[in-house]
Motif scaffolding. Structure first.
Motif, mmCIF file in Angstrom:
data_model
loop_
_atom_site.group_PDB
_atom_site.id
_atom_site.type_symbol
_atom_site.label_atom_id
_atom_site.label_comp_id
_atom_site.label_asym_id
_atom_site.label_seq_id
_atom_site.Cartn_x
_atom_site.Cartn_y
_atom_site.Cartn_z
ATOM 1 N N GLY A 49 0.826 -1.193 -0.031
ATOM 2 C CA GLY A 49 0.079 0.136 -0.012
ATOM 3 C C GLY A 49 1.000 1.120 -0.020
ATOM 4 O O GLY A 49 0.476 2.184 -0.564
ATOM 5 N N PHE A 76 0.699 4.121 -2.953
ATOM 6 C CA PHE A 76 0.719 5.432 -2.490
ATOM 7 C C PHE A 76 1.717 6.367 -2.861
ATOM 8 O O PHE A 76 1.648 7.440 -3.414
ATOM 9 C CB PHE A 76 0.498 5.529 -0.990
ATOM 10 C CG PHE A 76 -0.163 6.735 -0.354
ATOM 11 C CD1 PHE A 76 -1.911 6.918 -0.141
ATOM 12 C CD2 PHE A 76 0.429 7.913 -0.131
ATOM 13 C CE1 PHE A 76 -2.225 8.052 0.457
ATOM 14 C CE2 PHE A 76 -0.013 9.022 0.277
ATOM 15 C CZ PHE A 76 -1.464 9.122 0.314
ATOM 16 N N LEU A 110 -6.046 0.608 0.660
ATOM 17 C CA LEU A 110 -5.441 1.700 1.469
ATOM 18 C C LEU A 110 -4.881 2.873 0.761
ATOM 19 O O LEU A 110 -5.114 3.865 1.375
ATOM 20 C CB LEU A 110 -4.317 0.958 2.250
ATOM 21 C CG LEU A 110 -4.564 -0.155 3.217
ATOM 22 C CD1 LEU A 110 -3.217 -0.579 3.823
ATOM 23 C CD2 LEU A 110 -5.293 0.616 4.426
ATOM 24 N N ALA A 111 -4.633 2.486 -0.656
ATOM 25 C CA ALA A 111 -4.219 3.749 -1.499
ATOM 26 C C ALA A 111 -5.410 4.195 -2.348
ATOM 27 O O ALA A 111 -5.116 5.072 -2.965
ATOM 28 C CB ALA A 111 -2.988 3.316 -2.210
ATOM 29 N N ALA A 112 -6.578 3.740 -2.099
ATOM 30 C CA ALA A 112 -7.698 4.194 -2.740
ATOM 31 C C ALA A 112 -7.932 5.561 -2.988
ATOM 32 O O ALA A 112 -8.549 6.017 -3.989
ATOM 33 C CB ALA A 112 -9.046 3.463 -2.397
ATOM 34 N N VAL A 113 -7.689 6.432 -1.874
ATOM 35 C CA VAL A 113 -7.935 7.783 -1.879
ATOM 36 C C VAL A 113 -7.104 8.543 -2.882
ATOM 37 O O VAL A 113 -7.693 9.565 -3.222
ATOM 38 C CB VAL A 113 -7.597 8.232 -0.325
ATOM 39 C CG1 VAL A 113 -6.177 8.376 -0.191
ATOM 40 C CG2 VAL A 113 -8.058 10.023 -0.371
ATOM 41 N N SER A 146 -10.430 3.971 1.264
ATOM 42 C CA SER A 146 -9.316 3.844 2.146
ATOM 43 C C SER A 146 -9.614 3.720 3.876
ATOM 44 O O SER A 146 -9.285 3.146 4.491
ATOM 45 C CB SER A 146 -8.486 4.987 1.927
ATOM 46 O OG SER A 146 -8.034 5.070 0.650
ATOM 47 N N SER A 192 -10.752 0.204 4.119
ATOM 48 C CA SER A 192 -9.717 -0.710 4.179
ATOM 49 C C SER A 192 -8.723 -0.423 5.307
ATOM 50 O O SER A 192 -8.335 -1.663 5.918
ATOM 51 C CB SER A 192 -8.929 -0.436 2.925
ATOM 52 O OG SER A 192 -9.530 -0.614 1.845
ATOM 53 N N LEU A 193 -8.730 0.594 5.906
ATOM 54 C CA LEU A 193 -7.929 0.873 7.167
ATOM 55 C C LEU A 193 -8.267 0.117 8.268
ATOM 56 O O LEU A 193 -7.655 -0.422 9.141
ATOM 57 C CB LEU A 193 -7.473 2.427 7.450
ATOM 58 C CG LEU A 193 -6.806 2.845 8.557
ATOM 59 C CD1 LEU A 193 -5.436 2.344 8.281
ATOM 60 C CD2 LEU A 193 -6.849 4.285 8.648
#
Length: 881
Positions: free
Chosen positions: A189, A193, A241-244, A852, A855-856
């Motif tokens: 992730g 990111f 986690l890096a979707a944002v 995100s 996922s977090l």
């Protein structure tokens, strides 16, 4: 136990300090920042990474929006920009520094990034074999200072992912071997990111390495399904986690020029094959943006390759897998379809072979693995001799290829080092009790090799080309700010910068220009780049950049350009102040402008993409104003002579050519085509020329004995064909000479003509547009508003690049925006006076943020559950013991 822990700490420290310290020492030796005036911020680091880091710093410090900015060209969504250029800890740390310290800090960060790569590679090796040896720092440093890293040291954010790859692999080992799911999603992730595009090759490598772990660790068939579930589930969690950043960036990528690049075919990308193998030899000339790039790991890892493949104390599964992976990577660098797949299934624009760092990673692993199995056992002397001979033979082949392909000027150093390593290896095999001392000697030679690698890299780094007078540009910006304040302007007041040869660089970002006309970014949308090019700007969909040059008043209105900062006076501009003749001048556009105006309603607003720029501007001018007179009229060339070429005229403005004497001495002057123009009337003229290929050395334009324009292209390649630019005011009867220089042994065709701006028609057209223009404008970070009156149903044209993130409201009622000419924003209006308001929210940001966040939460639950499970398993093992 305590000794091993101390030894492990020392190994980790050395893995960081050796590459970082060597690079810092070389910066000091060659007077590079922070020790001198030179810089490693060249290439993309100087015109993209550093300017975008400065933009992020200014936005964070001023409290401006991080969603959209008018400072990036004509305006840009910032989430995709920062996802590509600035999503790393170094840029955030730079926000805490004074402005003058940012550039030296980023130069030093190259050293620390390479040191981190060595540290993480050491962590990877320790994860594989917990008992530390001093071989780990040696091969970790070789990885950190490999040829790929040295050639791409200016690609700052790539170095972050390059450093984290071993960490991802180490976490993957824990996932497969110990079923520990805590670290792999976090490591992958973090890579996604840091740079989503570069991480594509990391994801591919993770799949290949996971398969290798299943083979080498002999995972039972009954466990394969569960292992696959853990791997793909954790990989999906890493993406979440890096979707944002991933989701908004993915939405923005659809219209970029990179997304539309077509596959070039099933062909070899490296000719000849020996050139590919030559890159395995260190100390080669830095190859930037060429197939194949430098990817040498060093002489010692290359020397150990044959020994690893023939070492019986290493399991045959591991040897076959590692050797097969190495061959697959080399094949991928050589064969176009595999190279295409490694780059995310699209043709790389300029910087090629981004995944080549995996070759030194595998080589360094092989070398470390060979050293890790060495014992005090004595082998047969014949076996030691044959293995050493094989290691020397396999390692010397790339050196020979490098000599053949002229890729190095210090091949003797490679041969000497090979012989020294060979002698040491032979002695250690014959006298196993002296192996530790011999290993220490090998380590000394290895450090000497790394010193030379770092020295050659920094020595070949050129100082940043200061083709711009930054003091003059700063004064120009102060004059513009003062003029804007005194006149209370409400338009976007865009500033066209044309200073120095490197016009496409993000100079405005470095000068804190609020509205500019240049942007060099991989996130630029292809329709906007094409529209800029057709309107007369310097733009390249392939190069992903656009920049200002003098335009017609109509094109200036399309982009709402108010000020021009130029080194020569424009035709349609008034100087703000009296400047010395040799200084950069600031000019204000003579015509009134507005950020928006009404145009007639049509079914579609488009243009012929194959048409030349002046023809396109004529068509757009006719659609917007309804005037019968064209904006430009054309003057055809008169062919005069050709040198070493046969020429045929195929149209009034088109000529074909072919080399007539290809065997002529290449040291003589190049073939040339000469054309003559006689100016028919006084007026402002522009020129258009379009070769059908890039087999050109350059061109010249002469006014009698004075050369008024010309350019010779780097490596014989013209980045901006279909060139169009203003020549200025010319008098009737003046004769101009155009001379073009094709490459020797070339053939093709050329279009060429002059275009005369019909100034009275242009002024009448601008008056028509101003009749229904946007008034009382308000411009904010993510807001544009104003009032407009339409005499009938019309389309409001806004000089704002089209983006689905813009939401329009007309008189408080949500209204759909439409793309005009594929590039700019349009809003349909009914007759009457309206209040128009646009607000911006990046597409996918809310969905990405929610993804995100979820996922977090899942990751935290997974960490707790996985930690408890591992703790119970260890307690059970201790109780059984």
């Amino acid at each position: 136990m305590k000794f091993e822990k101390t030894k492990r700490i020392i190994c980790c420290a050395l893995s960081f300090l050796i590459p970082c310290g060597l690079m810092l020492a070389m910066l000091a030796v060659w007077d590079v920042m922070p020790f001198g005036s030179k810089t490693v911020l060249v290439g993309d680091a100087g015109v993209q990474y550093y300017p975008f880091a400065m933009l992020l710093r200014r936005l964070l410090r001023s409290g401006e929006s991080l969603l959209y900015s008018w400072r990036v060209g004509f305006g840009s969504s910032l989430i995709p920009e920062f996802a590509y250029y600035c999503s790393n800890l170094y840029d955030l740390a730079a926000c805490l520094l004074p402005e003058q310290m940012v550039a030296p800090f980023l130069c030093v960060s190259v050293c620390t990034r390479l040191g981190t790569a060595g540290l993480f590679f050491n962590c990877f090796l320790i994860t594989l074999r917990k008992k530390p040896t001093f071989a780990e720092p040696v091969f970790a440093s070789f990885y950190a200072l490999c040829g790929w890293a040295m050639a791409n040291c200016f690609q700052l954010i790539w170095l972050d992912c390059f450093a984290m790859v071993p960490l991802v692999l180490a976490a993957l080992v824990l996932l497969v071997r110990e079923r520990d799911m805590r670290f792999y999603p976090l490591a992958l992730g973090a890579c996604l990111f840091s740079n989503y595009y570069f991480s594509f090759s990391i994801c591919c490598m993770a799949v290949l390495f996971w398969i290798g772990l299943l083979i080498v660790l002999r995972i039972p068939r009954g466990e394969l399904l569960k292992a696959a579930g853990r791997f793909f589930g954790c990989s999906l969690l890493a993406a979440g986690l890096a979707a944002v950043l991933l989701i908004p960036t993915g939405a923005a990528l659809r219209n970029t020029s990179a997304a539309g690049m077509e596959y070039q075919g099933w062909k070899e990308v490296c000719e000849p094959l020996t050139l590919l193998l030559a890159q395995l030899s260190p100390f080669g000339f830095l190859r930037i943006n060429k197939h194949p790039v430098n990817f040498a790991a060093g002489i010692l890892p290359l020397f150990c390759c044959f020994g690893f493949l023939t070492e019986r104390r290493i399991a045959w599964r591991e040897r076959i897998y590692a050797g097969g992976l190495m061959l697959f990577l080399l094949l991928s660098l050589w064969w176009s379809p595999l190279n295409y797949a490694w780059h995310g299934f699209h043709e790389p624009r300029f910087t090629v072979d981004r995944f080549a760092y995996l070759v030194p990673l595998v080589l360094c692993y092989m070398g470390w693995r060979l050293f890790s199995v060495q014992t005090q056992d004595c082998e047969k002397r014949l076996t030691v001799l044959l293995r050493t001979a094989g290691m020397l033979l396999l390692a010397i082949l790339p050196v020979c290829f490098a000599i053949k392909e002229k890729q190095t000027d210090i091949s003797g150093v490679c041969i000497v080092l090979l012989l020294l390593y060979g002698i040491c290896w032979l002695i250690s095999g014959i006298l196993p009790k002296q192996r530790q001392r011999i290993t220490l000697v090998i380590s000394v030679f290895a450090v000497m090799e790394m010193v030379l690698t770092a020295n050659l890299t920094v020595q070949r780094v050129k100082s940043q080309q200061q083709d711009v007078d930054w003091d003059a540009l700063s004064r120009a910006m102060d004059d513009i700010r003062q003029d804007t304040a005194e006149n209370s302007r409400e338009n976007l007041d865009r500033i066209g910068l044309r200073m120095g040869s490197n016009g496409f660089a993000n100079k405005g970002l470095l000068q804190n220009v609020p509205y500019q006309t240049a942007a060099f970014s991989s996130m630029n949308k292809e329709p906007l780049l094409t529209f800029c090019q057709k309107c007369g700007m310097i733009a390249s969909p392939i190069g992903a950049n656009y920049s200002f040059q003098e335009l017609s008043p109509f094109a200036m209105q399309l982009f709402d350009i108010c000020y021009m900062v130029m080194e020569k006076p424009p035709v349609f501009g008034t100087p703000l102040a009296a400047y010395p003749e040799d200084e950069t001048q600031v000019y204000r556009s003579d015509a009134e402008r507005t950020a928006g105006f009404c145009i007639p309603l049509q079914d579609a607003y488009s243009f012929d993409p194959d048409a030349d720029p002046y023809t396109v501007q004529n068509a757009i001018f006719d659609e917007m104003t309804g005037l019968d007179e064209p904006l430009f009229s054309f003057v055809m060339p008169e062919f005069r002579k050709a040198k070493d070429l046969s020429v045929a005229q195929i149209a009034d403005d088109s000529f074909s050519y072919q080399a007539s004497d290809p065997q002529k001495d290449p040291m003589e002057t190049h073939p040339s085509l000469t054309f003559q123009y006689t100016i028919p009337d006084d007026g402002c003229y522009g020129v258009f020329y379009a070769p059908d290929n890039d087999d050109w050395e350059g061109y010249e334009i002469w006014d009698g004995q004075d050369q008024i324009s010309g350019n010779f292209y780097h490596d014989g390649k013209q980045q901006y064909y279909n060139a169009v630019f203003m020549l200025g005011r010319l008098e009737s009867g003046k004769e101009l000479t155009f001379r073009f220089y094709p490459k020797r042994e070339s053939a093709g065709s050329l279009r060429l003509y002059l275009a005369k701006l019909n100034e009275e028609t242009c002024a009448a057209g601008l008056a028509v547009l101003r009749e229904h223009s946007l008034l009382q404008q308000q411009v904010d970070d993510t807001l544009l508003s104003g009032t407009v009156t339409a005499s009938e149903d019309r389309m409001l044209y806004l000089s704002v690049p089209y983006d689905k993130g813009w939401t329009a409201a007309v008189d408080g009622v949500k209204t759909e925006t439409v793309p005009l000419y594929g590039a700019m924003t349009g809003i349909p209006l009914s007759a009457g006076t309206h209040t128009v308001r646009l607000r911006f929210m990046p597409v996918g940001l809310i969905a990405g943020g929610a993804g995100s966040a979820v996922s977090l939460a899942v990751y935290l639950v997974l960490c707790i559950a996985s930690g408890r499970k591992l703790c119970r398993s260890r307690n059970e093992q201790r109780s059984e013991e």
